[in-house]
Design an enzyme around this catalytic site. Structure first.
Site, mmCIF file in Angstrom:
data_model
loop_
_atom_site.group_PDB
_atom_site.id
_atom_site.type_symbol
_atom_site.label_atom_id
_atom_site.label_comp_id
_atom_site.label_asym_id
_atom_site.label_seq_id
_atom_site.Cartn_x
_atom_site.Cartn_y
_atom_site.Cartn_z
ATOM 1 N N TRP A 330 19.062 29.449 -22.338
ATOM 2 C CA TRP A 330 20.324 28.696 -22.367
ATOM 3 C C TRP A 330 20.105 27.333 -23.021
ATOM 4 C CZ3 TRP A 330 21.625 23.919 -20.423
ATOM 5 C CH2 TRP A 330 22.988 23.588 -20.384
ATOM 6 N N HIS A 331 18.906 26.762 -22.816
ATOM 7 C CA HIS A 331 18.648 25.410 -23.325
ATOM 8 C C HIS A 331 18.541 25.352 -24.833
ATOM 9 C CE1 HIS A 331 17.817 24.602 -19.119
ATOM 10 N NE2 HIS A 331 18.003 23.334 -19.403
ATOM 11 N N GLY A 332 18.247 26.458 -25.450
ATOM 12 C CA GLY A 332 18.165 26.399 -26.908
ATOM 13 C C GLY A 332 17.596 27.659 -27.500
ATOM 14 N N PHE A 479 22.154 21.362 -26.297
ATOM 15 C CA PHE A 479 22.169 22.626 -25.561
ATOM 16 C C PHE A 479 23.598 23.118 -25.413
ATOM 17 C CE2 PHE A 479 18.437 20.357 -23.516
ATOM 18 C CZ PHE A 479 17.610 20.732 -24.545
#
Lengths: 479, 349
Positions: A330-332, A479
């Site tokens: 999800w963060h990247g 993000f």
């Protein structure tokens, strides 16, 4: 438009003035208040790129109508309800997947084929990542899922829902709000209390302090070391990781505090997103303190639907690991985030397997020696640092270099880096310890007036003098 | 405490909101602002006596020197900081009875400041015998910096009535106001450096940091080679980024300068700053430098009283403070080169 820019200051001043006038002279006209917030939010988001508005509007329209359709579909029409939910989830994840992950998956697949000796011509696209897309996508997804689960009534009007999706204080970097918390606040008459103004102003000041005076200054050290890491070794590398841990915490929690403070000034309550995460005793404890709006989202909409801890030890471990893996992604769109997620999944499993004391007992209750508690805290912090090393690194080679070159060796710049980090972190650390000891994040608001005013004045001056002015972007925007 | 604030587990720190009232909040906000204003006032006072930014200080000091002049001088030396530390007035005048004063400030004030200073001088004493203007190569593309402008000891906004005028919008006026009276906001880098160095390097807080020579120039010691290398990179980046051009504000100021020279039959000599040879050798820089020379020759050809001194004063690292600021050791040599070039120019004319 960043919170720490002059443009935002002008923007918010105008919006707040109009909003407060409406609050004073048309207190029951929610439609006017919400319309103002919607226009302001769309202007705020459009200030990055007007094309982004098409995406957020699409997501809003689809989820609003699916939400109502779900609500009007009887429970025994299971297939129809599932289709509606699937449509919502598919649209949201498709938008997110295309804009955020398309190139990552294509490149990763190409690498995989190449590994097996197959030559492919990958198609990659020039895609601009819309800021905050991960935040509002998760927010709208939780809305339809909750309606599907019959835990939420759909928003009464499209306006209420649209302002919930786009509410500018938390639009681009959270907290990821739940519809059950925020939509009712848009549906009822506003009430701005003295308590909200008092704590809201404190949160804004404290947020700016954390972001500009602590996080950004630590970031200068972290960037210098991470961007030129082969020039450093020994303690310098450790300082680099430490500086990044302070940067990301100051930056992200500072943003959350400003967002929450601004919301409070307008009469809205957003969820607490950080509860002193570096005092955590174990990974479970850490995720109850760090980016709480995301970790609780992952728990409610991923971990529990996967079975949570209800289907035996092996499946619990699998669920934990998968949840953290996807949380990392999800963060990247990069492998280091996946590895970071896997790392946190692994330590969650290891702690669950080997730690005897459950996370929810009061560590200072006398059951354990204080030294043990402190040792646990330090160990968890050390593991968090390993995580941040993975998170910040741009390649596996960089991670390996850091790990293999850490030592007690110092260099000509070690003392300078150390002093700078100490200087910018000490006041922050003192307040954090005070908050931890008193178990109250708002403890400074309760000091005697003279002490409080003195601290606020010093904090404000500190922000003006030591705060970085270059409007460095908040890390979590990407993000 | 709302449900959303309710901690999941007892040991977690949470937000406890206690009752407040609007009067109390107002008092807190007002008192906080007062404290910040008090800190700003203390900083303002401190920096007045112990300035920490040589550029801001230079602008104010040189204007104060000009305003305090009680008798005319023969040579008026204007320009930026490269001239401030590059031209030694005593060397310029030699053993003659001629007098000179170095009023060079900083490049961020552009040539506009030269014109304003010259006009102010003429208004008080009539035209000087000669004017020498020294500028670094990269001043010509610049626009005036409002933070420096705020340091000119004139009433706020009075620059709109000067020639050439500096027109400012509301945002710029606000910035100038802050630059003059809110150092904790506009001079924060200087203030933070002073605080940091006083704590960690035990630098004395109450000690003069800069000193002018009696004739107005400053003497600087050499910078570290690491600092010089970084400075070279910065200049390379700039010259590669854009072709040489003269900004509108500098063009207007040059025209005004030419007009003053013609009107008062005043010889004005313009010369480029000293240069670090490591930078001068670079091909891209040489192109940029040649373009600058060409445009300045074009400008000087418009008037018999404007003389562009075609000297390229290149020095080794040992003589330089940075790429275009000479250290004490080279300042005399550089001034002697200017003296020779002026003599040569006078012979030609």
């Amino acid at each position: 438009m960043l919170f720490n820019s002059q443009l935002f200051f002008v923007f918010f001043s105008v919006v707040y003035l109009l909003y407060y006038l409406l609050y004073l002279f048309a207190p029951k006209n929610r439609k006017a208040q919400n319309s103002l917030l919607l226009i302001a939010s769309y202007y705020f988001y459009g200030s990055w790129d007007w094309r982004f508005l098409v995406l957020i509007a699409t997501s809003t329209i689809i989820d609003f109508f699916i939400g109502h359709a779900l609500n009007h579909t009887p429970l025994d029409f299971t297939a129809r309800r599932k289709q509606l939910l699937a449509a919502s989830v598919t649209v949201n994840l498709s938008i997110l997947g295309f804009f955020k992950y398309f190139n990552f998956f294509v490149e990763s697949l190409t690498d995989l084929f190449t590994l097996f000796g197959m030559k492919v011509n990958p198609i990659t696209l020039q895609i601009i990542l819309p800021v905050g897309i991960s935040f509002y996508t998760f927010q709208t997804m939780s809305y339809t899922i909750d309606i599907y689960r019959k835990r939420l009534q759909p928003a009464k009007t499209f306006l209420d829902f649209a302002v919930f999706v786009s509410f500018f204080p938390q639009l681009v970097a959270g907290p990821i709000e739940r519809a059950s918390n925020l939509i009712p606040q848009f549906e009822k008459p506003r009430r701005i209390t003295a308590e909200q103004i008092n704590t809201g102003l404190f949160l804004i000041l404290w947020g700016f302090f954390k972001k500009t005076a602590v996080g950004d200054n630590a970031g200068l050290i972290a960037d210098q070391i991470f961007n030129n890491y082969t020039n450093y070794e020994g303690i310098d590398l450790f300082i680099g990781i430490l500086a990044f841990s302070i940067q990301i915490y100051g930056d992200f929690s500072g943003y959350s505090d400003i967002a929450r403070g601004i919301s409070r000034l307008m009469g809205f309550e957003l969820m607490v997103n950080f509860r002193l995460p570096y005092f955590a005793l174990n990974p479970t404890d850490f995720w109850q303190r760090w980016h709480i709006s995301l970790s609780s989202w992952l728990r409610d909409y991923l971990y529990i639907p996967l079975g949570g801890n209800r289907k035996g030890i092996a499946k619990t471990y699998r669920n934990l690991f998968l949840t953290m893996l996807l949380g990392g992604l999800w963060h990247g769109a990069a492998w280091n985030f996946v590895i970071w997620g896997a790392f946190h999944g692994t330590i969650l499993i290891l702690y669950r397997r080997f730690e005897k004391k459950p996370a929810h007992q009061d560590p200072w209750g006398g059951e354990q020696p204080y030294l043990i508690v402190i040792a646990k805290m330090l160990l968890m912090f050390a593991l968090t640092l390993v995580g941040w090393l993975i998170f910040r690194s741009e390649s596996v080679a960089q991670i390996v270099y850091f790990i293999t070159h850490l030592s007690f060796a110092s260099s000509a710049v070690t003392a300078d880096f150390g002093k700078q980090l100490l200087f910018f972190t000490t006041p922050f650390l003192v307040v954090q310890v005070y908050q931890y000891v008193t178990r109250d994040l708002l403890v400074l608001t309760k000091l005697p007036t003279v002490a409080r005013v003195l601290i606020y004045g010093l904090m404000g001056s500190w922000v003006l003098i030591f705060g970085i002015r270059a409007s460095l972007e908040f890390i979590y925007f990407q993000f | 405490m709302s449900n959303i604030d309710k901690p999941l587990y007892p040991q977690l720190t949470h937000e406890i909101i206690t009752p407040s009232n609007r009067k109390g909040v107002t008092i807190t906000v007002m008192a906080t602002i007062l404290i910040i204003l008090l800190i700003n006032f203390i900083t303002f006072w401190y920096l007045k006596w112990y300035p920490g930014n040589s550029g801001y200080w230079l602008v104010e000091q040189k204007w104060n020197m000009l305003n305090a002049l009680d008798e005319p001088v023969d040579w008026l030396i204007l320009g930026d900081s490269s001239g401030n530390q590059g031209v030694v007035p005593e060397v310029l005048v030699g053993d003659t009875a001629v007098s000179a004063i170095n009023l060079s400030t900083v490049a961020s004030m552009t040539t506009v400041n030269d014109v304003w200073m010259l006009q102010t001088y003429i208004d008080s004493f009539g035209p000087p015998e000669s004017v020498l203007i020294v500028h670094v190569h990269d001043i010509w593309s610049r626009n005036i910096n409002h933070t420096y402008l705020a340091k000119v000891p004139m009433p706020l906004g009075s620059w709109e009535t000067l020639t050439p005028p500096i027109k400012t919008n509301i945002a710029e006026e606000f910035h100038i106001l802050l630059s003059r009276y809110a150092p904790i906001y506009t001079e924060n880098t200087t203030v933070s450096k002073i605080i940091y160095e006083s704590i960690f390097e035990l630098e004395p807080l109450f000690e003069e940091r800069f000193q002018l020579q009696p004739a107005g120039n400053m003497l600087f010691s050499k910078l570290s080679s690491e600092g010089l290398a970084k400075d070279v990179e910065r200049h390379f980046y700039q010259v590669r980024k854009q072709d040489f051009k003269i900004s509108t504000i500098n063009q207007t100021a040059l025209e005004r300068l030419s007009m003053l020279a013609e009107k008062h039959q005043l010889d004005i000599y313009i010369v480029n700053s000293p240069l670090y040879d490591g930078m001068f050798r670079d091909e891209a820089f040489q192109q940029h430098y040649a373009a600058m020379q060409e445009q300045m020759h074009q400008f000087s050809s418009q008037s018999d009283y404007i003389h562009f001194l075609d000297i390229t004063a290149v020095f080794p690292a040992d003589d330089m403070q940075n790429v275009d600021h000479i250290a004490k050791s080279g300042a005399i040599t550089y001034t002697e080169m200017i003296v020779d070039a002026i003599a040569h120019s006078q012979l030609e004319n």
